[in-house]
Scaffold this motif. Structure first.
Motif, PDB file in Angstrom:
ATOM      1  N   ALA A   1       0.950  -1.352  -0.007  1.00  0.00           N
ATOM      2  CA  ALA A   1      -0.022  -0.018  -0.101  1.00  0.00           C
ATOM      3  C   ALA A   1       1.062   1.068  -0.079  1.00  0.00           C
ATOM      4  O   ALA A   1       0.500   2.219  -0.654  1.00  0.00           O
ATOM      5  CB  ALA A   1      -1.117  -0.151   1.415  1.00  0.00           C
ATOM      6  N   LEU A   2       2.052   1.376   0.791  1.00  0.00           N
ATOM      7  CA  LEU A   2       2.839   2.243   1.054  1.00  0.00           C
ATOM      8  C   LEU A   2       3.578   2.789  -0.482  1.00  0.00           C
ATOM      9  O   LEU A   2       3.531   3.813  -0.735  1.00  0.00           O
ATOM     10  CB  LEU A   2       3.847   2.397   2.097  1.00  0.00           C
TER      11      LEU A   2
ATOM     12  N   ASP B   1       0.716   3.984  -3.094  1.00  0.00           N
ATOM     13  CA  ASP B   1       0.176   5.288  -2.729  1.00  0.00           C
ATOM     14  C   ASP B   1       1.410   6.467  -2.645  1.00  0.00           C
ATOM     15  O   ASP B   1       1.300   7.406  -3.065  1.00  0.00           O
ATOM     16  CB  ASP B   1      -0.285   5.379  -1.309  1.00  0.00           C
ATOM     17  N   SER B   2       2.647   5.977  -2.621  1.00  0.00           N
ATOM     18  CA  SER B   2       3.550   7.050  -2.398  1.00  0.00           C
ATOM     19  C   SER B   2       4.918   6.857  -3.040  1.00  0.00           C
ATOM     20  O   SER B   2       6.018   7.677  -3.276  1.00  0.00           O
ATOM     21  CB  SER B   2       4.107   7.113  -0.853  1.00  0.00           C
TER      22      SER B   2
ATOM     23  N   ALA C   1       2.992  10.760   2.242  1.00  0.00           N
ATOM     24  CA  ALA C   1       2.975   9.251   2.544  1.00  0.00           C
ATOM     25  C   ALA C   1       2.208   8.839   3.538  1.00  0.00           C
ATOM     26  O   ALA C   1       1.587   8.158   3.864  1.00  0.00           O
ATOM     27  CB  ALA C   1       4.345   8.591   2.306  1.00  0.00           C
TER      28      ALA C   1
ATOM     29  N   PRO D   1      -0.290  10.500   5.538  1.00  0.00           N
ATOM     30  CA  PRO D   1      -1.728  10.204   5.635  1.00  0.00           C
ATOM     31  C   PRO D   1      -2.406   8.913   5.341  1.00  0.00           C
ATOM     32  O   PRO D   1      -2.992   8.064   5.912  1.00  0.00           O
ATOM     33  CB  PRO D   1      -2.464  11.462   5.156  1.00  0.00           C
ATOM     34  N   GLY D   2      -1.863   8.474   3.899  1.00  0.00           N
ATOM     35  CA  GLY D   2      -2.319   7.101   3.566  1.00  0.00           C
ATOM     36  C   GLY D   2      -1.763   6.006   4.246  1.00  0.00           C
ATOM     37  O   GLY D   2      -2.425   5.009   4.499  1.00  0.00           O
ATOM     38  N   HIS D   3      -0.533   6.080   5.017  1.00  0.00           N
ATOM     39  CA  HIS D   3       0.015   5.113   5.553  1.00  0.00           C
ATOM     40  C   HIS D   3      -0.640   4.748   6.751  1.00  0.00           C
ATOM     41  O   HIS D   3      -1.104   3.810   7.347  1.00  0.00           O
ATOM     42  CB  HIS D   3       1.648   5.110   5.658  1.00  0.00           C
TER      43      HIS D   3
ATOM     44  N   ARG E   1      -3.940   5.498   7.458  1.00  0.00           N
ATOM     45  CA  ARG E   1      -5.126   4.985   7.102  1.00  0.00           C
ATOM     46  C   ARG E   1      -4.975   3.417   6.826  1.00  0.00           C
ATOM     47  O   ARG E   1      -5.930   2.667   7.070  1.00  0.00           O
ATOM     48  CB  ARG E   1      -5.776   5.584   5.748  1.00  0.00           C
ATOM     49  N   THR E   2      -3.936   3.052   6.159  1.00  0.00           N
ATOM     50  CA  THR E   2      -3.862   1.442   5.993  1.00  0.00           C
ATOM     51  C   THR E   2      -3.565   0.853   7.385  1.00  0.00           C
ATOM     52  O   THR E   2      -3.921   0.088   7.483  1.00  0.00           O
ATOM     53  CB  THR E   2      -2.670   1.330   4.906  1.00  0.00           C
TER      54      THR E   2
END
Length: 172
Positions: free
Chosen positions: A34-35, A38-39, A116, A118-120, A122-123
């Motif tokens: 995911a990281l 997303d980033s 990176a 905020p998405g991390h 959330r995951t």
């Protein structure tokens, strides 16, 4: 301890142990995918950037960073070289010690981390925390703290089983 004295895992303990092994493989892999998606950062990139962002002046001696990350210094040096080529970190000689070096977070590294994070988070919530209530979080925190403390109490050994061999030699 002889083979007959080995305290083998019962079925319940074996199931727990294998589940733990699976979690420590599957969770980091899912977080890393995911990281990266997303980033464009790896988990190792992200961890490095986090350590540097939390350090005074956003810089650390390479040896201190290696110790904090539990990495061999040579592995970290190779990784930092790749991160430096991408502009995320920069290496700087230590003026007090001609042998030592610092690694510094660059503005591009800070921007990559901030993009990176905020998405991390959330995951992490989706995969790890969302299935737990407050009591589960507290219980797991206490249990993992106990396991971590016991693991940190273990003496460093060059090879697995070395302690067992030393015991055997003492008995002989």
């Amino acid at each position: 301890m002889t083979k007959a004295e080995t305290p083998w895992l019962d079925d319940r303990e074996q199931q727990l142990w294998r589940r733990w092994l699976r979690v420590q493989t599957e969770l980091p892999a899912a977080l890393g995918r995911a990281l990266s998606r997303d980033s464009g950062l790896s988990m190792q990139d992200f961890e490095t950037l986090v350590w540097l962002s939390e350090a005074p002046g956003e810089r650390l001696r390479i040896s201190a960073l290696a110790e904090q990350m539990h990495w061999e210094r040579s592995r970290l040096s190779h990784h930092l070289r790749r991160m430096s080529a991408r502009g995320l970190v920069v290496k700087e000689d230590c003026p007090e010690d001609g042998r030592g070096s610092f690694v510094l977070l660059t503005p591009a590294g800070r921007a990559a981390l901030e993009a990176a994070a905020p998405g991390h988070v959330r995951t992490v919530r989706a995969l790890f925390l969302d299935g737990m209530d407050d009591q589960d979080v507290e219980t797991l925190s206490v249990l993992l703290g106990k396991v971590l403390a016991r693991a940190q109490e273990q003496p460093d050994q060059d090879e697995p089983g070395q302690e067992h061999l030393q015991e055997e030699q003492l008995r002989a």
